[in-house]
Design an enzyme around this catalytic site. Structure first.
Site, PDB file in Angstrom:
ATOM      1  N   SER A 480       0.814  -1.209   0.000  1.00  0.00           N
ATOM      2  CA  SER A 480       0.000   0.000   0.000  1.00  0.00           C
ATOM      3  C   SER A 480       0.854   1.268   0.000  1.00  0.00           C
ATOM      4  O   SER A 480       1.494   1.582  -0.991  1.00  0.00           O
ATOM      5  CB  SER A 480      -0.955  -0.047   1.200  1.00  0.00           C
ATOM      6  OG  SER A 480      -1.984   0.893   1.072  1.00  0.00           O
ATOM      7  N   ASP A 491      10.184   5.872 -10.114  1.00  0.00           N
ATOM      8  CA  ASP A 491       9.770   6.610 -11.313  1.00  0.00           C
ATOM      9  C   ASP A 491      10.574   7.896 -11.491  1.00  0.00           C
ATOM     10  O   ASP A 491      10.895   8.283 -12.617  1.00  0.00           O
ATOM     11  CB  ASP A 491       8.275   6.938 -11.243  1.00  0.00           C
ATOM     12  CG  ASP A 491       7.407   5.698 -11.384  1.00  0.00           C
ATOM     13  OD1 ASP A 491       7.905   4.695 -11.925  1.00  0.00           O
ATOM     14  OD2 ASP A 491       6.244   5.731 -10.952  1.00  0.00           O
ATOM     15  N   LYS A 505      -0.844  -4.484  -3.303  1.00  0.00           N
ATOM     16  CA  LYS A 505      -2.189  -3.986  -2.992  1.00  0.00           C
ATOM     17  C   LYS A 505      -2.281  -2.535  -3.443  1.00  0.00           C
ATOM     18  O   LYS A 505      -1.760  -1.630  -2.800  1.00  0.00           O
ATOM     19  CB  LYS A 505      -2.517  -4.087  -1.504  1.00  0.00           C
ATOM     20  CG  LYS A 505      -3.961  -3.669  -1.208  1.00  0.00           C
ATOM     21  CD  LYS A 505      -4.281  -3.682   0.278  1.00  0.00           C
ATOM     22  CE  LYS A 505      -5.752  -3.350   0.514  1.00  0.00           C
ATOM     23  NZ  LYS A 505      -6.112  -1.992   0.065  1.00  0.00           N
TER      24      LYS A 505
END
Length: 719
Positions: A480, A491, A505
């Protein structure tokens, strides 16, 4: 309650409910049973209509409850009742076929006949089977021959439905024989074995007789909600009242998230800084088979119990002791038992706070040691109440990490490791703000609603940030909010991600009130700024470490009907470096170094041994063969331990018991070093993965320096 539920549906449901139920019983050929049938209520008819409407309108998957889903609902419901195929016969299944394409129309109209009729047949079979076993158990055990070559299949889902009761009888004969053999090898005496099993089956029978309409409705409703995704579920009124306690044991318990798997209660996750985490022996995938109160209370066998009942037994007042008997998750057979003692307590916010330490990594050229700062973050926490009260010093992950970052830089570290292993998530706000400590500004996460509207969150103002070398550690239990942070760092090419693929998740749930109980429904999905979802696939590390967690047992991809990984449009964002360019070199250096590290080789050997144990599909019921199988596993484990000891120059062991005695021996003071300090050093030395992460970051520093040196112009003086 949904206000726009058609009144005609409610009235028709109430008028036809009793007639339809009698008609369904007649169709199935059920005679009037000796016990009372469980029937549904008018409130449950209204609730199921509301539940289906909410699923169809608000769930992220946008699935219509039609004939296809009705067929899947029937299969899933039968599997949730009898997943091991130990009670129903193929004849029962043939009778249930009439419901296959009718359940969608029934539930839309508020009819629950299929669910309750099938359950009543199941309860009939279950009570008859358990009563028969209890009456004949001593004779069955006396007649068992453990010299015969027979096998017991571990996964009942792989077999076909029994054609008749005689085939079921044989399945149960092998099932009970396996239980008896496991108890024999656990050094239980003959009379004790019969007593243990009789008590186990009698407890199960008593619990079956206590099932009520709320229990049946919850099982039937969840057999449908699970088809939308594993995090969407119906909570009955009783389950709603105890939701937080039942799901996480967060109040005065042991700090473990439990789930039901077949007849066992399995540990899904350990809560960071909780009692079980501090005690250190309980692990994900361990199966709890008995619970005892206090230091010397008798063990209560919990095999076959309902999850909420096991949770209730484990919970208790603060500072009291609970003892668990478990089958270790890495065990090849159910013969292995371990007893764990845990003192109950609350998981306190301050104990989940981020902590720092410094690693000293040898320089490759033999120069000065390289200092690497480590910040361990067990959870993404924030004291919302203190924040709402306007307190200036409220606790949060980001605030604590900011302080630790400043302290580590003052101490002269050359790089930072953020350790998110076992971090199950927490506050989304904190995941975003923590990312802001490592980037100048920009988005951190995208959230897409079931309406397909997308909004973004992140750092909106340019502020100072830590711009030094960074590595983020994750593992299969990083979930999460941890995945949002790690994904953003990856990224932005802001740091190296090392470890195991994360949990996966990437969904958001909301609670919706119903006429009875609540619906926990998946309404949104997380996406990275690259456009990739964190759902199902998780965050894939740049440098991969071996994992003790089986991806088929732990993680989103291990859950049935989990939503798929997908992509949306990326967000324009800055890239702070070119991590991808140095990953091949980092991986090569890591592989070369770890191959010579005895602790790392030991870890890899353990992983391989655990995978080998998980691949076992059947167990021998011949006692000599079973003992030989267990001894073979123990010899392999001993060989692994001795390979490590030989590489470390230590004395070899003759048995695993010697290692246990050595591990449990008290540490004596050496000079001015206390036992506590020695224990801390032992813990540091045992975390081979953290050490390797430090080495990887040191390699990245060296590669960066080499790159700078190669591209720095050299000034030459002219004569």
């Amino acid at each position: 309650m949904i206000k726009n539920t058609p009144r005609s549906v409610q009235v028709r449901s109430k008028l036809l409910g009793g007639i339809w139920g009698l008609f369904a019983l007649a169709l199935l050929g059920l005679a009037a049973p000796a016990w009372s049938l469980i029937t549904y209520t008018d409130e449950q008819r209204e609730t199921i209509v509301e539940l289906v409407e909410q699923l169809e309108k608000r769930h992220y998957a946008k699935l219509e409850y039609d004939d296809l889903l009705s067929s899947m609902h029937l299969d899933n419901y039968i599997d949730s009742l009898d997943g091991g195929k130990m009670y129903f016969t193929s004849a029962d299944l043939a009778e249930f076929e009439r419901f296959r394409n009718a359940m969608d129309e029934e539930l839309h109209a508020g009819h629950l006949e299929a669910g309750f009729t099938i359950f009543n047949r199941f309860q009939q079979r279950l009570e008859a089977r358990l009563s028969g076993i209890i009456d004949t158990l001593p004779a069955r055990i006396d007649a068992m021959d453990f010299t015969v070559d027979e096998d017991y299949r571990l996964d009942g889902e792989d077999r076909d439905w029994a054609t008749d009761l005689a085939e079921l009888d044989n399945r149960w004969r092998l099932h009970i024989k396996n239980q008896v053999l496991s108890l024999r090898l656990a050094e239980k005496e003959g009379d004790d074995i019969a007593e243990v099993l009789e008590k186990r089956y009698r407890n199960q029978l008593n619990r079956v007789k206590q099932y009520n309409h709320q229990d049946v409705f919850q099982i039937y409703a969840n057999a449908l909600t699970e088809l939308y995704d594993p995090h969407t579920s119906y909570l009955s009124p009783r389950r709603s009242e105890n939701f937080n306690i039942n799901m996480s044991l967060s109040l005065e318990g042991i700090g473990a998230v439990l789930q039901l798997e077949d007849e066992y209660t399995k540990v899904a996750r350990i809560v960071p800084a909780g009692p079980a985490d501090k005690q250190g022996e309980l692990r994900p995938s361990d199966k709890i088979i008995a619970v005892a109160q206090g230091e010397d209370g008798a063990f209560e066998d919990v095999i076959g119990w309902r999850l909420d009942e096991v949770v209730e037994l484990i919970r208790g007042p603060k500072d009291t002791t609970v003892r668990l008997q478990i089958i270790p998750g890495k065990a090849a057979t159910a013969d292995m038992r371990q007893e764990i003692t845990i003192v109950r307590n609350q998981v306190k916010l301050e104990e989940q706070s981020a902590q720092k330490e410094i690693l000293e990594i040898p320089a490759a050229d033999g120069g000065d040691m390289i200092k690497i700062g480590v910040i361990d973050i067990p959870a993404f926490y924030i004291d919302f109440d203190a924040m709402r009260r306007g307190e200036d010093d409220y606790k949060s992950t980001t605030r604590d990490v900011k302080v630790l970052l400043d302290e580590l830089q003052d101490e002269g570290v050359e790089g930072i490791i953020i350790d998110l292993r076992h971090n199950g998530g927490g506050s989304l706000q904190e995941a975003n703000e923590l990312t802001g400590l490592f980037i100048e500004y920009g988005p951190t996460v995208q959230i897409r609603h079931s309406s397909r509207r997308v909004w973004r969150d992140g750092k909106r103002a340019r502020t100072p940030y830590y711009d030094g070398p960074l590595l983020v550690m994750i593992n299969r239990l990083s979930a999460s909010a941890s995945e949002i942070f790690a994904g953003a760092i990856q990224d932005y090419q802001r740091g190296i991600i090392a470890g195991d693929r994360s949990f996966g998740k990437g969904t958001v749930q909301t609670m919706l009130p119903l006429t009875e109980g609540q619906l926990k429904l998946t309404e949104s999905k997380f996406y990275r700024i690259s456009g990739d979802s964190t759902q199902h696939r998780g965050v894939v590390p740049d440098v991969t470490f071996p994992s003790m967690f089986d991806p088929d047992e732990i993680g989103e991809s291990a859950l049935e009907h989990a939503l798929n990984w997908d992509q949306i449009n990326p967000v324009r964002h800055r890239r702070y470096g070119d991590i991808a360019a140095i990953v091949p070199d980092l991986t090569r250096l890591f592989a070369s170094r770890s191959a010579k590290n005895p602790d790392f080789v030991y870890l890899e050997d353990q992983v391989n041994l655990a995978e080998e144990a998980r691949s076992i599909k059947t167990l021998p019921l011949n006692e000599k063969a079973r003992i030989a199988m267990r001894e073979e596993q123990e010899l392999k484990a001993l060989a692994i331990e001795n390979r490590r000891r030989a590489a470390q120059g230590k004395e070899l062991l003759t048995s695993l018991e010697d290692a246990e005695v050595e591990d449990s021996a008290p540490l004596e003071e050496t000079g001015e070093q206390t036992d506590e300090e020695a224990l801390e050093e032992a813990d540091d030395a045992s975390d081979v993965l953290l050490g390797e992460a430090g080495q990887i970051l040191a390699d990245a520093l060296r590669l960066r320096q080499q790159s700078i040196a190669q591209h720095t112009p050299v000034l030459v003086e002219e004569n």
